[in-house]
Design a protein around this motif. Sequence first.
Motif, short mmCIF file in Angstrom:
data_model
loop_
_atom_site.label_atom_id
_atom_site.label_comp_id
_atom_site.label_asym_id
_atom_site.label_seq_id
_atom_site.Cartn_x
_atom_site.Cartn_y
_atom_site.Cartn_z
N HIS A 122 1.16 -1.19 0.08
CA HIS A 122 -0.01 0.18 0.15
C HIS A 122 1.26 0.99 -0.43
CE1 HIS A 122 -2.69 -3.33 1.06
NE2 HIS A 122 -4.17 -2.07 0.77
N CYS A 149 -8.78 2.72 0.13
CA CYS A 149 -8.23 1.43 -0.92
C CYS A 149 -9.71 -0.03 -1.45
CB CYS A 149 -7.22 0.79 -0.45
SG CYS A 149 -6.38 -0.67 -1.22
N CYS A 183 -8.50 -2.55 -3.12
CA CYS A 183 -7.69 -3.49 -4.14
C CYS A 183 -8.40 -4.76 -3.04
CB CYS A 183 -6.58 -3.40 -3.45
SG CYS A 183 -5.37 -3.79 -1.82
N CYS A 190 -8.28 -5.60 0.31
CA CYS A 190 -8.83 -5.11 1.26
C CYS A 190 -9.79 -5.64 1.09
CB CYS A 190 -8.30 -3.81 1.21
SG CYS A 190 -7.06 -2.81 1.57
N TRP A 196 -7.67 1.02 3.63
CA TRP A 196 -6.87 -0.08 4.47
C TRP A 196 -6.47 0.53 5.73
CZ3 TRP A 196 -2.05 1.65 5.21
CH2 TRP A 196 -0.80 0.85 6.40
ZN LIG Z 1 -5.87 -2.25 -0.51
#
Ligand SMILES: [Zn+2]
Length: 229
Positions: free
Chosen positions: A71, A92, A94, A97, A121
């Motif tokens: 991150h 975040c 992603c 996450c 995150w």
């Molecule tokens: Zn993330």
Amino acid sequence: MCADHFQTHHWADSHRDELTTRHTHEDALSEREFELLLEACKRLPEPKSYEAQLICLLAGRLGLRSGEITHLKKEWLDQDRDLIRIPQSESCDCGYCREQAKQEAANNEELTFRQAMADRWHPKTANSSRVISFDVSLRVELCIDRYDEFPKLRSTINRRVSEAAEAAGLTGRVYPHCLRATVASFHAYQGVPPVPLQAMMGWNDLSTAQKYIRISGAATAKAIRNVHH
Ligand SMILES: [Zn+2]
């Protein structure tokens, strides 16, 4: 089975666990192995070479966790003061996450996925939000100066470390978290006291820093030498 008997067994089991559990510090690389790993990073083709060097130095010299490396953003870097600031949270979404938020929501009835995502995150613990100086060595400084964001999945981070370990011919288990153990052992051996070591590594318990210092033996040897000479 009487209660006493049960307790004896329980004690014996936990004692045995304590003796047989593999602790991360046992996977720490020696300084020689760490140098071989860095040399091997340089032999990988670009861009893997730079990525592997950056990952190994961030984890193995500064103690960043893989989630933190994944991150890492340019805004975390203060190039003038040679600092990395790991924030309390960072927006975040992603895959990692989302997966973590899904698990949190599944384990907590009062938490929705959306609420869990709002906090993503974030580093592993509140103590992990910290400031790390990267002017420990010119090598680390120069590597971070070249930093430009690259797509970093956790799997990429793991793969770069494995590729470098393989190129270095290191036979033991080499993975990002053992690089964190490597830097903890390194600083403990160099005589960094428990409180700054804990702050740098972002551990919740001071006892973890004390354990590394005790195992390194350097502080013990120094204290005993001071008494006798
Ligand atoms: Zn993330």
